[in-house]
Design a protein around this motif. Structure first.
Motif: not given
Length: 223
Positions: A64-92
């Motif tokens: 699973e890739v937990r990301f910050t910055g960008g959005n789901l579409q940008l992440m999929q365009d970058w690293l592909g549709l085969s990975l699972v993505y989730q925003s890291q969300g708020e907080g430290d």
């Protein structure tokens, strides 16, 4: 040999940032420029993903890739549709790691490892070792030379490990270990490795590129 029903459900989480120029690897911008720093972030993330895919060839590990910055579409365009993505969300960082671990254990995972993308020396062999150690220990830590850690692995959620930590300082590893000792959490260490955060760290990446990735083409590492 373990039966398939006895093999723990293993999950690996990559914490990364979308490589938007000016918002990533900021301490390297004076040396690399905004585009260069963003390109380094992109290349190191792609390399980390490639190492996890090597691990998956030999071991049943979900990713699973937990990301910050960008959005789901940008992440999929970058690293592909085969990975699972989730925003890291708020907080430290502590809250974000704790949240990702909670979700993983809630979904039935039994061994969970989190890594970042700042330590390109993390390869499939080190990741294999981390999961192996989780058969015997509740907590596995990969010490970073700067005093933090490049990997944390758990077989149950221990929220206290992510509270009252001075993130981004040289005290992170020691504070985490102190909490583990206080809670009587069994723990072990992987080999110490260096993060790439400062200009003087860049030769580490160059060595890995030359040894494992191949050649630079137009200033970019081709994986």
């Amino acid at each position: 040999m373990l039966k398939s029903s006895e093999i723990p459900k293993q999950h690996l989480i990559i914490f990364t940032r979308y490589p938007e120029p000016g918002k990533t690897k900021t301490r390297l911008i004076p040396t690399l420029g905004t585009l260069g720093a963003a390109n380094l972030q992109r290349q190191m993330t792609e390399y980390t993903v490639s190492q996890v895919k090597e691990l998956q060839k030999a071991t049943d590990v979900s990713l699973e890739v937990r990301f910050t910055g960008g959005n789901l579409q940008l992440m999929q365009d970058w690293l592909g549709l085969s990975l699972v993505y989730q925003s890291q969300g708020e907080g430290d960082l502590g809250w974000r790691m704790r949240r990702s671990l909670f979700d993983a254990f809630q979904s039935g995972m039994e061994q969970v490892v989190i890594i970042g993308t700042d330590c390109p020396s993390v390869n499939s062999q080190i990741l294999t070792k981390a999961f192996e150690q989780l058969h015997s220990f509740d907590l596995v830590l990969g010490p970073a030379i700067d005093g933090g850690y490049y990997l944390i692995g758990l077989r149950r959620l221990i929220p206290e490990l992510f509270a009252n930590i001075d993130w981004g300082t040289s005290q992170v590893l020691q504070q985490t270990v102190d909490i583990a000792v206080k809670l009587n959490v069994s723990h072990t260490y992987l080999s110490p490795l260096a993060d790439i955060d400062l200009p003087e760290d860049l030769p580490i990446w160059e060595q890995i590129v030359n040894r494992e990735i191949g050649v630079w083409v137009n200033g970019e590492a081709k994986i």
